[in-house]
Scaffold this motif. Structure first.
Motif, PDB file in Angstrom:
ATOM      1  N   TRP A   1       0.916  -1.201  -0.094  1.00 56.66           N
ATOM      2  CA  TRP A   1      -0.139   0.078   0.008  1.00 56.66           C
ATOM      3  C   TRP A   1       1.076   1.339  -0.054  1.00 56.66           C
ATOM      4  O   TRP A   1       0.392   2.387  -0.426  1.00 56.66           O
ATOM      5  N   ARG A   2       2.010   1.272   0.568  1.00 57.37           N
ATOM      6  CA  ARG A   2       2.949   2.283   0.512  1.00 57.37           C
ATOM      7  C   ARG A   2       3.501   2.732  -0.863  1.00 57.37           C
ATOM      8  O   ARG A   2       3.316   4.051  -1.167  1.00 57.37           O
ATOM      9  N   SER A   3       3.785   1.720  -1.564  1.00 54.31           N
ATOM     10  CA  SER A   3       4.248   1.910  -2.766  1.00 54.31           C
ATOM     11  C   SER A   3       3.412   2.271  -3.766  1.00 54.31           C
ATOM     12  O   SER A   3       3.618   3.050  -4.776  1.00 54.31           O
ATOM     13  N   PHE A   4       1.919   1.702  -3.558  1.00 51.75           N
ATOM     14  CA  PHE A   4       0.997   1.965  -4.433  1.00 51.75           C
ATOM     15  C   PHE A   4       0.759   3.718  -4.252  1.00 51.75           C
ATOM     16  O   PHE A   4       0.423   4.338  -5.304  1.00 51.75           O
ATOM     17  N   LEU A   5       0.546   3.843  -3.237  1.00 50.55           N
ATOM     18  CA  LEU A   5       0.414   5.575  -2.881  1.00 50.55           C
ATOM     19  C   LEU A   5       1.488   6.296  -3.440  1.00 50.55           C
ATOM     20  O   LEU A   5       1.222   7.329  -4.095  1.00 50.55           O
ATOM     21  N   SER A   6       2.466   5.748  -3.289  1.00 49.25           N
ATOM     22  CA  SER A   6       3.897   6.583  -4.025  1.00 49.25           C
ATOM     23  C   SER A   6       3.521   6.638  -5.550  1.00 49.25           C
ATOM     24  O   SER A   6       3.833   7.466  -6.103  1.00 49.25           O
ATOM     25  N   ASN A   7       3.249   5.419  -6.044  1.00 51.04           N
ATOM     26  CA  ASN A   7       2.964   5.383  -7.540  1.00 51.04           C
ATOM     27  C   ASN A   7       1.681   6.327  -7.972  1.00 51.04           C
ATOM     28  O   ASN A   7       1.756   6.784  -8.996  1.00 51.04           O
ATOM     29  N   LEU A   8       0.623   6.287  -7.011  1.00 53.85           N
ATOM     30  CA  LEU A   8      -0.650   6.958  -7.192  1.00 53.85           C
ATOM     31  C   LEU A   8      -0.437   8.392  -7.704  1.00 53.85           C
ATOM     32  O   LEU A   8      -0.858   8.902  -8.369  1.00 53.85           O
ATOM     33  N   PHE A   9       0.472   8.972  -6.353  1.00 52.44           N
ATOM     34  CA  PHE A   9       0.905  10.320  -6.833  1.00 52.44           C
ATOM     35  C   PHE A   9       2.077  10.601  -7.383  1.00 52.44           C
ATOM     36  O   PHE A   9       2.536  11.972  -7.085  1.00 52.44           O
ATOM     37  N   LEU A  10       2.716   9.660  -8.117  1.00 61.95           N
ATOM     38  CA  LEU A  10       3.765  10.133  -8.981  1.00 61.95           C
ATOM     39  C   LEU A  10       5.085  10.625  -8.143  1.00 61.95           C
ATOM     40  O   LEU A  10       5.584  11.276  -8.394  1.00 61.95           O
ATOM     41  N   LEU A  11       5.147   9.835  -6.891  1.00 62.73           N
ATOM     42  CA  LEU A  11       6.364  10.226  -6.088  1.00 62.73           C
ATOM     43  C   LEU A  11       7.253   9.138  -6.019  1.00 62.73           C
ATOM     44  O   LEU A  11       8.003   8.909  -5.161  1.00 62.73           O
ATOM     45  N   ASN A  12       7.169   8.068  -7.015  1.00 65.50           N
ATOM     46  CA  ASN A  12       7.860   6.851  -6.840  1.00 65.50           C
ATOM     47  C   ASN A  12       9.312   7.220  -7.619  1.00 65.50           C
ATOM     48  O   ASN A  12       9.936   6.064  -7.593  1.00 65.50           O
ATOM     49  N   SER A  13       9.874   8.209  -7.571  1.00 64.65           N
ATOM     50  CA  SER A  13      11.241   8.467  -7.787  1.00 64.65           C
ATOM     51  C   SER A  13      11.822   9.358  -6.878  1.00 64.65           C
ATOM     52  O   SER A  13      12.888  10.000  -7.039  1.00 64.65           O
ATOM     53  N   VAL A  14      10.857   9.443  -5.567  1.00 63.56           N
ATOM     54  CA  VAL A  14      11.697  10.316  -4.421  1.00 63.56           C
ATOM     55  C   VAL A  14      11.771   9.250  -3.455  1.00 63.56           C
ATOM     56  O   VAL A  14      10.817   8.335  -3.269  1.00 63.56           O
ATOM     57  N   LYS A  15      12.710   9.328  -2.591  1.00 67.39           N
ATOM     58  CA  LYS A  15      13.024   8.417  -1.387  1.00 67.39           C
ATOM     59  C   LYS A  15      12.171   8.596  -0.297  1.00 67.39           C
ATOM     60  O   LYS A  15      11.958   9.655   0.326  1.00 67.39           O
ATOM     61  N   MET A  16      11.108   7.717  -0.407  1.00 73.52           N
ATOM     62  CA  MET A  16      10.107   7.627   0.532  1.00 73.52           C
ATOM     63  C   MET A  16      10.084   6.640   2.017  1.00 73.52           C
ATOM     64  O   MET A  16      10.753   5.480   1.432  1.00 73.52           O
ATOM     65  N   PRO A  17       9.721   6.595   3.087  1.00 70.43           N
ATOM     66  CA  PRO A  17       9.907   5.786   4.159  1.00 70.43           C
ATOM     67  C   PRO A  17       9.149   4.540   3.563  1.00 70.43           C
ATOM     68  O   PRO A  17       8.096   4.474   3.155  1.00 70.43           O
ATOM     69  N   GLY A  18       9.874   3.513   4.035  1.00 68.15           N
ATOM     70  CA  GLY A  18       9.529   2.186   4.027  1.00 68.15           C
ATOM     71  C   GLY A  18       9.371   1.524   2.648  1.00 68.15           C
ATOM     72  O   GLY A  18       8.932   0.586   2.409  1.00 68.15           O
ATOM     73  N   ILE A  19       9.937   2.220   1.697  1.00 63.84           N
ATOM     74  CA  ILE A  19      10.145   1.806   0.189  1.00 63.84           C
ATOM     75  C   ILE A  19      11.689   1.692  -0.174  1.00 63.84           C
ATOM     76  O   ILE A  19      12.312   2.482  -0.045  1.00 63.84           O
ATOM     77  N   HIS A  20      11.605   0.591  -0.658  1.00 63.99           N
ATOM     78  CA  HIS A  20      13.107   0.141  -0.900  1.00 63.99           C
ATOM     79  C   HIS A  20      13.299  -0.370  -2.316  1.00 63.99           C
ATOM     80  O   HIS A  20      14.670  -1.036  -2.328  1.00 63.99           O
ATOM     81  N   ASP A  21      12.670  -0.307  -3.224  1.00 65.90           N
ATOM     82  CA  ASP A  21      12.923  -0.625  -4.363  1.00 65.90           C
ATOM     83  C   ASP A  21      11.687  -0.139  -5.503  1.00 65.90           C
ATOM     84  O   ASP A  21      10.744   0.351  -4.961  1.00 65.90           O
ATOM     85  N   VAL A  22      11.870  -0.324  -6.992  1.00 68.59           N
ATOM     86  CA  VAL A  22      10.965   0.152  -7.598  1.00 68.59           C
ATOM     87  C   VAL A  22       9.613  -0.841  -7.433  1.00 68.59           C
ATOM     88  O   VAL A  22      10.030  -2.225  -6.866  1.00 68.59           O
ATOM     89  N   SER A  23       8.502  -0.444  -7.860  1.00 67.46           N
ATOM     90  CA  SER A  23       7.193  -1.256  -7.441  1.00 67.46           C
ATOM     91  C   SER A  23       6.038  -1.108  -8.567  1.00 67.46           C
ATOM     92  O   SER A  23       6.274  -0.332  -9.443  1.00 67.46           O
ATOM     93  N   TRP A  24       5.275  -2.349  -8.471  1.00 70.98           N
ATOM     94  CA  TRP A  24       4.262  -1.995  -9.130  1.00 70.98           C
ATOM     95  C   TRP A  24       4.729  -2.132 -10.994  1.00 70.98           C
ATOM     96  O   TRP A  24       5.513  -2.971 -11.310  1.00 70.98           O
ATOM     97  N   ASN A  25       4.338  -1.055 -11.591  1.00 71.60           N
ATOM     98  CA  ASN A  25       4.946  -1.013 -12.955  1.00 71.60           C
ATOM     99  C   ASN A  25       6.281  -0.187 -12.737  1.00 71.60           C
ATOM    100  O   ASN A  25       6.664   1.081 -12.615  1.00 71.60           O
ATOM    101  N   ILE A  26       7.378  -1.201 -12.712  1.00 74.13           N
ATOM    102  CA  ILE A  26       8.662  -0.833 -12.393  1.00 74.13           C
ATOM    103  C   ILE A  26       9.213   0.456 -13.244  1.00 74.13           C
ATOM    104  O   ILE A  26      10.136   1.242 -12.981  1.00 74.13           O
ATOM    105  N   ALA A  27       8.676   0.560 -14.601  1.00 77.87           N
ATOM    106  CA  ALA A  27       9.212   1.662 -15.398  1.00 77.87           C
ATOM    107  C   ALA A  27       8.733   3.077 -15.132  1.00 77.87           C
ATOM    108  O   ALA A  27       9.093   4.162 -15.359  1.00 77.87           O
ATOM    109  N   SER A  28       7.617   2.970 -14.370  1.00 81.41           N
ATOM    110  CA  SER A  28       6.954   4.456 -14.019  1.00 81.41           C
ATOM    111  C   SER A  28       7.635   5.446 -13.210  1.00 81.41           C
ATOM    112  O   SER A  28       7.390   6.566 -13.126  1.00 81.41           O
ATOM    113  N   TRP A  29       8.702   4.759 -12.445  1.00 81.16           N
ATOM    114  CA  TRP A  29       9.576   5.635 -11.755  1.00 81.16           C
ATOM    115  C   TRP A  29       9.989   7.192 -12.640  1.00 81.16           C
ATOM    116  O   TRP A  29      10.041   8.167 -12.144  1.00 81.16           O
TER     117      TRP A  29
END
Length: 370
Positions: A117-145
């Protein structure tokens, strides 16, 4: 200037396809795609950042109000986000199906792992290229970072350009762009204690800003040269174009060895984009004759965004169900790519173009801008 940069758009399609083969090589065993070139083809993501900065600077460097900035960012958001969201939700649906099916059949990798759920929210809000707490790798659609990094680069660019134009600081804009590009690189180096810019889920947004503003500088230099020198001898470009491609291919092949200093790829992509922007050489002429290559460029965003989803399904179908050996990818890579290409043609027409805002600056075409 009213230019299309058709050759550069073709490269976007070709290089996005190389990224497909890079990810495909993870479950294949054939020297056709399991080699030093495709093993390092992820580096072409930096080409996308530099090219994006180039074409966005061409179209949007005259934003002169915060209202215009809002319109710019809205257009870019609706150009990229709908397909990103749909693919993300498809990954979620597949994960839910896996958990439901696990009660009836054996399902590999049932645990949520990085897809939580953490990585889902980071992907949903397009923050999956920013170092976020509790996230340690690319996730879901890994290209979307990289789409996250792209949107952050748009934000920085739009705000900077608007401020420059409002304050009448156009004479200093290239210096500002240089400071931002170098600043992003130094910040990355400080955070990671390395000159290796291969960052994704953590500091990928800095990688994107660095590449994007390198592309903005590339366009400014291109425009300066084109305005100052009105005629060019084709002979120079007949030599420079193939030379640039040879250098890029060689550097990609040695990508693993160059990892400690892989920021140099932005420099060589800068040079390559500069040379091919003029479209004066025989390589450009040859590439522009192919309708297939033009379509690959047109569908490049879809190819890039949907390929990890489809590759996962191919892996299940060809390897797990049909039990074909990994060596079968000496021909399956063609089958898989053709399916990705055809699906991309559909998503381009019915998702990308359906949701993107149609208004564009007069005299310019928008389909090649992503």
């Amino acid at each position: 200037m009213k230019e299309r940069f058709k050759t550069l758009d073709i490269f976007r399609g070709i290089f996005s396809s190389f990224v497909v083969f890079f990810h495909m090589s993870a479950f294949s065993a054939t020297p056709i795609i399991n080699n030093s070139f495709f093993n390092n083809a992820y580096l072409f993501v930096d080409f996308f950042f530099v090219l994006s900065g180039f074409v966005i600077a061409y179209t949007y460097q005259n934003i002169d109000s915060w209202l215009a900035f809002g319109k710019f960012y809205k257009k870019r958001f609706f150009r990229l986000y709908p397909l990103h969201l749909i693919v993300l939700l498809l990954f979620v649906a597949i994960n839910l199906i896996k958990h439901h099916a696990s009660g009836y059949v054996h399902v590999n990798e049932l645990g949520y792992g990085v897809d939580n759920w953490r990585s889902f929210l980071s992907n949903l809000f397009l923050l999956n290229s920013v170092k976020m707490p509790g996230i340690h790798d690319v996730s879901w659609n890994i290209a979307s970072w990289s789409i996250s990094a792209e949107m952050i680069a748009y934000l920085v660019f739009g705000m900077v350009v608007t401020f420059i134009n409002i304050k009448k600081l156009q004479a200093f804009k290239s210096y500002v762009y240089i400071i931002i590009a170098i600043g992003a690189f130094l910040a990355m180096a400080a955070f990671t204690h390395s000159f290796n810019i291969d960052n994704t889920y953590d500091y990928g947004f800095l990688r994107g800003i660095m590449g994007f503003f390198t592309g903005v500088l590339c366009f400014n230099l291109y425009r300066f040269i084109k305005e100052k020198y009105t005629t060019f001898k084709p002979l120079a470009f007949n030599i420079l174009e193939p030379l640039c491609l040879v250098i890029v291919v060689v550097l990609i092949c040695f990508g693993e060895m160059l990892k400690p200093i892989n920021f140099i790829f932005d420099i060589f992509f800068f040079i390559t984009i500069m040379v091919f922007a003029f479209e004066k050489g025989w390589v450009s002429a040859m590439l522009n004759k192919s309708e297939l290559l033009h379509n690959m460029g047109k569908y490049s965003y879809s190819i890039y965004m949907i390929h990890t989803l489809l590759l996962s399904l191919f892996n299940v179908f060809f390897i797990r169900l049909l039990k074909l050996p990994a060596s079968a990818y000496w021909y399956l890579f063609i089958v898989n790519y053709l399916i990705i290409y055809m699906v991309s043609a559909w998503t381009y027409k019915y998702i990308e173009m359906r949701f993107s805002l149609k208004s564009t600056p007069k005299g310019k075409s928008a389909w090649w801008l992503w």
